[in-house]
Scaffold this motif. Sequence first.
Motif, PDB file in Angstrom:
ATOM      1  N   THR A  84       0.794  -1.237   0.000  1.00  0.00           N
ATOM      2  CA  THR A  84       0.000   0.000   0.000  1.00  0.00           C
ATOM      3  C   THR A  84       0.825   1.285   0.000  1.00  0.00           C
ATOM      4  O   THR A  84       0.316   2.332  -0.390  1.00  0.00           O
ATOM      5  CB  THR A  84      -0.949   0.007   1.211  1.00  0.00           C
ATOM      6  OG1 THR A  84      -0.188  -0.189   2.408  1.00  0.00           O
ATOM      7  CG2 THR A  84      -2.001  -1.076   1.092  1.00  0.00           C
ATOM      8  N   ASP A  85       2.059   1.220   0.437  1.00  0.00           N
ATOM      9  CA  ASP A  85       2.862   2.443   0.610  1.00  0.00           C
ATOM     10  C   ASP A  85       2.976   3.303  -0.650  1.00  0.00           C
ATOM     11  O   ASP A  85       2.818   4.520  -0.592  1.00  0.00           O
ATOM     12  CB  ASP A  85       4.271   2.112   1.119  1.00  0.00           C
ATOM     13  CG  ASP A  85       4.333   1.882   2.613  1.00  0.00           C
ATOM     14  OD1 ASP A  85       3.342   2.183   3.315  1.00  0.00           O
ATOM     15  OD2 ASP A  85       5.386   1.392   3.084  1.00  0.00           O
ATOM     16  N   ALA A  86       3.241   2.687  -1.781  1.00  0.00           N
ATOM     17  CA  ALA A  86       3.507   3.470  -3.002  1.00  0.00           C
ATOM     18  C   ALA A  86       2.295   4.262  -3.477  1.00  0.00           C
ATOM     19  O   ALA A  86       2.429   5.410  -3.930  1.00  0.00           O
ATOM     20  CB  ALA A  86       3.999   2.548  -4.116  1.00  0.00           C
ATOM     21  N   LEU A  87       1.101   3.684  -3.363  1.00  0.00           N
ATOM     22  CA  LEU A  87      -0.096   4.355  -3.882  1.00  0.00           C
ATOM     23  C   LEU A  87      -0.896   5.082  -2.808  1.00  0.00           C
ATOM     24  O   LEU A  87      -1.830   5.824  -3.137  1.00  0.00           O
ATOM     25  CB  LEU A  87      -0.989   3.343  -4.610  1.00  0.00           C
ATOM     26  CG  LEU A  87      -0.391   2.752  -5.891  1.00  0.00           C
ATOM     27  CD1 LEU A  87      -1.312   1.690  -6.470  1.00  0.00           C
ATOM     28  CD2 LEU A  87      -0.100   3.837  -6.910  1.00  0.00           C
ATOM     29  N   ALA A  88      -0.539   4.886  -1.555  1.00  0.00           N
ATOM     30  CA  ALA A  88      -1.295   5.516  -0.464  1.00  0.00           C
ATOM     31  C   ALA A  88      -1.372   7.040  -0.597  1.00  0.00           C
ATOM     32  O   ALA A  88      -2.452   7.618  -0.435  1.00  0.00           O
ATOM     33  CB  ALA A  88      -0.720   5.109   0.892  1.00  0.00           C
ATOM     34  N   PRO A  89      -0.284   7.727  -0.915  1.00  0.00           N
ATOM     35  CA  PRO A  89      -0.405   9.188  -1.070  1.00  0.00           C
ATOM     36  C   PRO A  89      -1.360   9.591  -2.194  1.00  0.00           C
ATOM     37  O   PRO A  89      -2.030  10.616  -2.109  1.00  0.00           O
ATOM     38  CB  PRO A  89       1.028   9.645  -1.380  1.00  0.00           C
ATOM     39  CG  PRO A  89       1.903   8.571  -0.808  1.00  0.00           C
ATOM     40  CD  PRO A  89       1.122   7.296  -1.001  1.00  0.00           C
ATOM     41  N   TRP A  90      -1.444   8.767  -3.231  1.00  0.00           N
ATOM     42  CA  TRP A  90      -2.348   9.064  -4.340  1.00  0.00           C
ATOM     43  C   TRP A  90      -3.808   8.912  -3.924  1.00  0.00           C
ATOM     44  O   TRP A  90      -4.670   9.660  -4.381  1.00  0.00           O
ATOM     45  CB  TRP A  90      -2.021   8.185  -5.547  1.00  0.00           C
ATOM     46  CG  TRP A  90      -0.684   8.541  -6.111  1.00  0.00           C
ATOM     47  CD1 TRP A  90       0.486   7.860  -5.952  1.00  0.00           C
ATOM     48  CD2 TRP A  90      -0.364   9.705  -6.868  1.00  0.00           C
ATOM     49  NE1 TRP A  90       1.510   8.529  -6.572  1.00  0.00           N
ATOM     50  CE2 TRP A  90       1.017   9.665  -7.154  1.00  0.00           C
ATOM     51  CE3 TRP A  90      -1.107  10.779  -7.335  1.00  0.00           C
ATOM     52  CZ2 TRP A  90       1.660  10.658  -7.884  1.00  0.00           C
ATOM     53  CZ3 TRP A  90      -0.470  11.774  -8.070  1.00  0.00           C
ATOM     54  CH2 TRP A  90       0.894  11.704  -8.341  1.00  0.00           C
ATOM     55  N   VAL A  91      -4.074   7.929  -3.056  1.00  0.00           N
ATOM     56  CA  VAL A  91      -5.431   7.781  -2.525  1.00  0.00           C
ATOM     57  C   VAL A  91      -5.814   9.015  -1.719  1.00  0.00           C
ATOM     58  O   VAL A  91      -6.916   9.549  -1.870  1.00  0.00           O
ATOM     59  CB  VAL A  91      -5.546   6.505  -1.657  1.00  0.00           C
ATOM     60  CG1 VAL A  91      -6.820   6.508  -0.837  1.00  0.00           C
ATOM     61  CG2 VAL A  91      -5.498   5.272  -2.530  1.00  0.00           C
ATOM     62  N   LEU A  92      -4.900   9.460  -0.879  1.00  0.00           N
ATOM     63  CA  LEU A  92      -5.171  10.652  -0.066  1.00  0.00           C
ATOM     64  C   LEU A  92      -5.379  11.874  -0.952  1.00  0.00           C
ATOM     65  O   LEU A  92      -6.329  12.646  -0.747  1.00  0.00           O
ATOM     66  CB  LEU A  92      -4.032  10.898   0.921  1.00  0.00           C
ATOM     67  CG  LEU A  92      -4.192  12.125   1.812  1.00  0.00           C
ATOM     68  CD1 LEU A  92      -5.421  12.007   2.716  1.00  0.00           C
ATOM     69  CD2 LEU A  92      -2.930  12.335   2.635  1.00  0.00           C
ATOM     70  N   GLN A 121      -9.587   6.303  -6.224  1.00  0.00           N
ATOM     71  CA  GLN A 121      -9.524   5.691  -4.886  1.00  0.00           C
ATOM     72  C   GLN A 121      -9.985   4.242  -4.913  1.00  0.00           C
ATOM     73  O   GLN A 121      -9.335   3.362  -4.344  1.00  0.00           O
ATOM     74  CB  GLN A 121     -10.389   6.484  -3.906  1.00  0.00           C
ATOM     75  CG  GLN A 121      -9.885   7.887  -3.663  1.00  0.00           C
ATOM     76  CD  GLN A 121     -10.942   8.729  -2.995  1.00  0.00           C
ATOM     77  OE1 GLN A 121     -11.221   8.548  -1.820  1.00  0.00           O
ATOM     78  NE2 GLN A 121     -11.532   9.651  -3.745  1.00  0.00           N
ATOM     79  N   ILE A 122     -11.114   3.991  -5.553  1.00  0.00           N
ATOM     80  CA  ILE A 122     -11.657   2.637  -5.586  1.00  0.00           C
ATOM     81  C   ILE A 122     -10.770   1.721  -6.425  1.00  0.00           C
ATOM     82  O   ILE A 122     -10.537   0.561  -6.059  1.00  0.00           O
ATOM     83  CB  ILE A 122     -13.113   2.646  -6.111  1.00  0.00           C
ATOM     84  CG1 ILE A 122     -14.006   3.406  -5.137  1.00  0.00           C
ATOM     85  CG2 ILE A 122     -13.633   1.228  -6.331  1.00  0.00           C
ATOM     86  CD1 ILE A 122     -13.952   2.905  -3.696  1.00  0.00           C
ATOM     87  N   GLY A 123     -10.257   2.243  -7.514  1.00  0.00           N
ATOM     88  CA  GLY A 123      -9.339   1.442  -8.334  1.00  0.00           C
ATOM     89  C   GLY A 123      -8.103   1.021  -7.560  1.00  0.00           C
ATOM     90  O   GLY A 123      -7.671  -0.144  -7.625  1.00  0.00           O
TER      91      GLY A 123
END
Length: 135
Positions: A84-92, A121-123
Amino acid sequence: MSVSATVLLLFISWTIVLLLAMEIVRGYLVLAGRVKSNEFRPDNANLSPFMQRLTRAHANCLEGLPVIGGVLLLALATGRSDVTDALAPWVLLARVVQSSIHVASTSNLAVNARFAAFAVQIGIAIYWVWMLLLA
């Protein structure tokens, strides 16, 4: 703190910021004598369109938190925050963009942009679930 943990904390913080904004306006309306404290509807339907949009933006955060937060917590609890680390900022970022657009406008373009931010976010959440299941 890992990126995923930081993003989870910031997601929760963003939800609180929206709630505080709503309650500051409500407090002002009560103190100014415009609305009695027992006249607020849960959806702010009796207030300005801005307040209704702010309420929905906050509710959207609450609705998304179990999904996004749940996956982030699962990754953290299982020691798989590498997923999750790499995409977590993009979700936020997508969440903040979605909320900001929601508060700003309900034009057709704004609604489409807001949906695009939601879809990001859902993707990402679907991708995370898939990767966690494969592990």
